[in-house]
Design an enzyme around this catalytic site. Structure first.
Site, short mmCIF file in Angstrom:
data_model
loop_
_atom_site.label_atom_id
_atom_site.label_comp_id
_atom_site.label_asym_id
_atom_site.label_seq_id
_atom_site.Cartn_x
_atom_site.Cartn_y
_atom_site.Cartn_z
CB SER A 1 -0.96 0.01 1.20
OG SER A 1 -1.80 -1.12 1.17
NE ARG A 2 3.43 2.45 -5.01
CZ ARG A 2 3.23 1.27 -5.58
NH1 ARG A 2 3.08 0.18 -4.84
NH2 ARG A 2 3.19 1.16 -6.90
#
Length: 234
Positions: free
Chosen positions: A211-212
């Site tokens: 999810s970065r």
């Protein structure tokens, strides 16, 4: 193909402050060894790296050189430039590489010693960014490394005025053949060729996460030569 649609999530590992060495150079050596698959912190990671390399071999693809790094320089005109070079050593001073001092990167480093390096190992989803000041290594150190190079590479260092414009490939090969005849035995170190060492002032370790929400830790050199370690937002 829509370039904006190219994406993937990162899930190979994580990075915790408690697991980082107090010295960023020692931490670099640990990650470099793992990228070179000399050692790893788990059997499954070693297996994953081996399978990744086997898959690339089957496809006829060669994984990037583990010691490849992007070197960024800025000339006296303030314009940046980048290129990929090969790391040839690390020690207490920093990161060592060799080049033609008259090349574009050589000239820019002599004009402005501020430079940065980026290592990226996609199979481990890891990146290391280094910023610091470069200095020439000693002539003796450059000569010792030059003697270890293959003869063809030694001849190319003489034959190629790196970054200069050449008429065509034939002219370049003719110069190489001429140089080969000039040095039938030992090839001496060219006067305009040698090493630089980048002495780091900042080193950042980046580990891709889902999810970065990547893990980023930065070591910043302090006035007393100690290192301050802080987590950065992704």
């Amino acid at each position: 193909m829509n370039v904006a649609d190219i994406r993937r999530d990162y899930s190979h590992g994580d990075l915790h402050r408690a697991g980082l060495d107090a010295s960023p150079l020692l931490q670099f050596e640990k990650w470099f060894s793992e990228a070179a698959a000399k050692k790893s912190d788990s059997y499954f990671r070693r297996l994953g790296i081996a399978l990744f390399k086997l898959w690339h071999a089957i496809l006829g693809h060669t994984p990037p050189d583990v010691n490849a790094m992007v070197l960024a320089t800025v000339g006296k005109n303030g314009v940046p430039s980048t290129r990929t070079v090969l790391l040839k050593g690390t020690d207490a001073r920093g990161f060592i590489f060799f080049t033609n001092y008259a090349s574009r990167k050589g000239r820019e480093l002599l004009e402005n010693p501020n430079a940065s390096l980026t290592f990226y190992w996609p199979d481990l989803e890891r990146q290391i960014c280094v910023a610091g000041i470069v200095e020439k290594v000693s002539r003796e150190e450059s000569e010792n490394y030059f003697k270890s190079r293959p003869r063809g590479s030694q001849l190319s260092a003489w034959a190629s005025n790196q970054s200069d414009i050449v008429a065509d490939r034939a002219a370049l090969e003719a110069k190489w053949n001429e140089t080969e005849k000039k040095f039938p035995k030992e090839v001496p170190l060219p006067p305009n060729w040698g090493g630089f060492v980048l002495k780091p002032q900042r080193i950042e370790f980046w580990q891709g996460r889902a999810s970065r929400l990547h893990d980023r830790f930065q070591y910043a050199k302090q006035p007393d030569n100690s290192w301050k370690l802080e987590r950065l937002a992704p």
